[in-house]
Write an enzyme that holds these catalytic residues in place. Structure first.
Site, PDB file in Angstrom:
ATOM      1  N   GLU A 101       0.865  -1.174  -0.076  1.00 46.93           N
ATOM      2  CA  GLU A 101       0.141   0.483   0.026  1.00 46.93           C
ATOM      3  C   GLU A 101       0.955   1.698  -0.039  1.00 46.93           C
ATOM      4  O   GLU A 101       2.023   1.009   0.818  1.00 46.93           O
ATOM      5  CB  GLU A 101      -0.500   0.200   1.727  1.00 46.93           C
ATOM      6  N   ASP A 114      -0.653  -1.196   6.391  1.00 54.20           N
ATOM      7  CA  ASP A 114      -0.283  -0.480   6.808  1.00 54.20           C
ATOM      8  C   ASP A 114      -1.715  -1.170   8.538  1.00 54.20           C
ATOM      9  O   ASP A 114      -2.940  -1.255   8.221  1.00 54.20           O
ATOM     10  CB  ASP A 114      -0.733   0.900   7.327  1.00 54.20           C
ATOM     11  N   ASP A 129      -3.100  -0.256  10.454  1.00 57.79           N
ATOM     12  CA  ASP A 129      -4.234   0.817  11.159  1.00 57.79           C
ATOM     13  C   ASP A 129      -6.024  -0.029  10.092  1.00 57.79           C
ATOM     14  O   ASP A 129      -6.017  -0.998   9.694  1.00 57.79           O
ATOM     15  CB  ASP A 129      -4.008   2.234  10.883  1.00 57.79           C
ATOM     16  N   ASP A 172      -6.904   2.196   7.646  1.00 55.09           N
ATOM     17  CA  ASP A 172      -7.085   2.335   6.632  1.00 55.09           C
ATOM     18  C   ASP A 172      -7.141   0.828   5.775  1.00 55.09           C
ATOM     19  O   ASP A 172      -7.038   0.803   4.781  1.00 55.09           O
ATOM     20  CB  ASP A 172      -6.759   3.185   5.319  1.00 55.09           C
TER      21      ASP A 172
END
Ligand code: TSJ
Length: 641
Positions: A429, A506, A508, A510
């Site tokens: 990403e 990541d 997180d 998102d």
């Protein structure tokens, strides 16, 4: 003399028994598929299936499954109780044989449809072999019998422990999975609930009680579905716009029972689930083929009879006729054979013939009387045919164009090796993380494919949009094996260029969303990649702990941090990684790329139906539950559904 002979044969048999169970402990994967959570949960189903068999035989109406606080699980039924009489061949009580001899299931065959002899059908002895301990208690003819085993070996004889009411009968088994065998020994409650619910849908006269007695998880649910597979179809279609009511039919020929429920919605997809003897046939098989082919013929015949298809018109294709259909096709077969990559494809030719016959006869009977439903169904086929013809044009255009564009586009940093066995591709990403990854990687075997922002939500998009998406085009091109979707199957796994496809996002919310979008894409267009175990999630660390003295340590989740805190009493500096982009190339290699040190999670579709529900919830327009889910699972641990 007679006594002596029986003692000898007892010894001989008990030796082969122990060798058998030793083999199970040496190679558990051979018997239960894997030693991950999926294999662990499988132990529960293996035991429950025996009680469901007792239900199918007509003697059991209630099963209770309890997750106990100590990590064990208890399965109880109100059936006849496992037979306790001496088994001729072994000289041992039948109940003991069930727990100590491989493939003892089905020994007392009585002409009923059996689950436990079916798919994995490895039986209670395998569960016993893989349990630290297992206890069985049998109520039968006013008596209660008991026996205990440890790692497959009995620690006592089957003994009478007490009495019960004459009218009372049943079997209770409790076992604790062995941590020497399993990677994790914590049962996944959601997967178990989903499977038990499904069993309840398939057996409308059976009640299944699920209890969770584990710390902080207290729960009790009764799964009872008197409307059976009709209710199952309704549940699958929750939140969709129905175009027809649910049609239900059943019939029996040549000893094979067929039962089906189907409904059309305005969804642009077909969703047909097959079962044989209560076993979900993930890869389909003869029953599904019989149903689909007959349904298509029937719709085409009706469409011509009603003048909706004119003489010059082409027939509807199968996909046209079934687009928007949600269906359950459940057959009961006295001797099912399963084939395919995951042994979940029904292979009996007679199941095809009988399913086709019953479908033809019963649906004709129904549609002759329910013209309105028939017309709505044919209208779905017409609409689908129109869209298909438009898409066929787009698809040809897109594919010829994409070949062209891709060569020059070249965002993929490929690896040098052309041996797929050793090759891996990281889908990363963000461009900055992609840049570090390109520097950090082992160029020989590791390819990097950076993707930007959010890839297209394929659950909602139609195929031309999907193919027009740059990220997706690049992926299809990079993997080398094409893709499959409703219309025509162009997917060829033998052409796959990478043994491992590793999603690196990541840690997180998102990142979790992007990972889910990617998984949704694989799940819909390249499900074989997941089935064959090629798809992985990378797990970058959340923190780096730098102590006053001693070595730095990467911490991959909050639990690890808590443990570290407890050990180091605050005497350290904590660095928090917000994203992959924050790590330099060396750190990225050390923590996430290096095959020696990294942590990879293999994506498994434990339960395709559950996976489909999860993706639908995540991708659907209902934003509330989606946020909640992503929040709960921000570390991606639950994505290996
Ligand atoms: F897997 C297992 F063995 F551990 C197990 C079996 C676990 C549980 C929870 C239940 C059972 C089970 C087996 N429930 N009910 C039965 N029934 C028989 O084994 C049975 C009973 C009577 C007769 C008969 O012919 O009289 C035949 C059978 C197979």
């Amino acid at each position: 003399m007679a006594n002596k002979t029986s003692t000898n044969s007892y010894n001989a048999d008990s030796i082969t028994i122990l060798e058998g169970l030793e083999a199970v402990r040496r190679r558990p994967g051979m018997y239960i598929g894997s030693v991950s959570t999926k294999g662990l949960n499988h132990l529960v189903y293996e035991i429950v299936d025996n009680s469901v068999d007792e239900h199918l035989a007509g003697y059991c109406s209630e099963i209770t499954v309890t997750l106990n606080g100590d990590g064990s699980v208890t399965v109880t039924d109100n059936g006849r109780g496992i037979p306790v009489g001496i088994n001729q061949k072994t000289g041992l009580p039948a109940a003991e044989v069930v727990f100590t001899m491989l493939h003892a299931g089905g020994k007392f065959g009585d002409g009923n449809y059996k689950i436990s002899g079916g798919l994995h059908g490895v039986g209670a002895s395998v569960v016993n072999a893989l349990s630290t301990w297992l206890e069985v208690s049998i109520k039968k003819e006013g008596k209660v019998y008991f026996q205990r085993f440890e790692r497959g070996k009995k620690t006592c004889e089957l003994t009478e422990k007490g009495t019960c009411r004459k009218s009372d009968s049943g079997t209770t088994v409790t076992f604790l999975p062995d941590p020497e065998i399993f990677e994790k020994t914590y049962f996944k409650a959601d997967a178990i609930k989903s499977r038990l619910h499904e069993t309840a849908y398939l057996n409308p006269e059976l009640s299944i009680i699920f209890k969770n007695d584990r710390f902080n998880e207290a729960e009790e649910i009764i799964f009872s579905e008197p409307k059976g597979i009709v209710a199952y179809v309704e549940e699958l279609n929750t939140g969709k716009e129905a175009v027809t009511p649910v049609v239900y039919f059943k019939g029996k020929e040549e000893g094979i029972e067929v039962e089906a429920a189907l409904q059309f919605t305005n969804d642009f997809q077909e969703n047909i689930l097959g079962f044989c003897n209560n076993i979900y046939t993930q890869e389909g098989g003869t029953h599904i083929t019989g149903f689909k082919a007959r349904f298509t013929t029937l719709i085409n015949n009706y469409a011509r009879e009603l003048g909706i298809l004119k003489e010059k018109d082409e027939n509807f294709t199968g996909a046209d006729a079934r687009n928007g259909m949600t269906a359950i096709v459940a057959v009961k077969h006295p001797d099912p054979r399963f084939e395919g990559q995951t042994k979940t494809k029904l292979d009996n030719p007679d199941a095809q013939k009988v399913t086709s016959d019953v479908t033809g006869t019963e649906l004709e009977r129904y549609y002759d009387k329910n013209l309105e439903n028939l017309k709505a169904t044919i209208a779905c086929a017409e609409k689908s045919a129109k869209i298909r013809k438009a898409e066929e044009k787009t698809k040809t255009n897109m594919l010829s164009k994409s070949k062209f564009v891709m060569e020059g586009n070249g965002k993929l940093a490929n690896c040098e090796s052309r041996n797929p066995e050793e090759c891996e591709v990281f889908i990363v990403e963000g461009d900055s993380a992609g840049g570090s990854a390109k520097t950090a990687r082992n160029r020989k075997t590791q390819a990097i494919l950076p993707i930007r922002g959010k890839i297209l939500n394929v659950e909602k998009a139609s195929i031309d949009k999907v193919l027009a998406n740059a990220e997706i085009k690049t992926m299809i091109q990079a993997f080398g094996c094409g893709f499959s979707e409703g219309y025509g199957n162009d997917f060829d796994i033998s052409k796959l260029r990478y043994n491992k496809i590793i999603i690196m996002t990541d840690a997180d919310v998102d990142g979790a969303h992007i990972a889910t979008l990617l998984l949704t894409f694989f799940y819909r267009f390249m499900p074989e990649l997941i089935q064959a175990g090629h798809v992985y999630l990378a797990t970058p660390p959340l923190y780096k702990a730098i102590p006053k003295r001693g070595e730095e340590e990467y911490l991959y989740d909050d639990l690890a941090l808590e443990k570290y805190r407890a050990k180091h009493k605050g005497d350290f500096v904590l660095q928090r990684y917000k994203g992959l982009g924050e790590m330099d190339a060396d750190q990225l290699w050390e923590t996430t790329l290096d095959p020696e040190n990294r942590v990879l999670k293999k994506v498994e579709i434990d339960d395709a139906r559950l996976a489909s529900e999860v993706t639908e919830m995540l991708m659907g327009s209902d934003v509330g539950p989606r946020k909640q889910f992503i929040h709960d699972n921000a570390n991606l641990a639950e994505l290996d559904v």
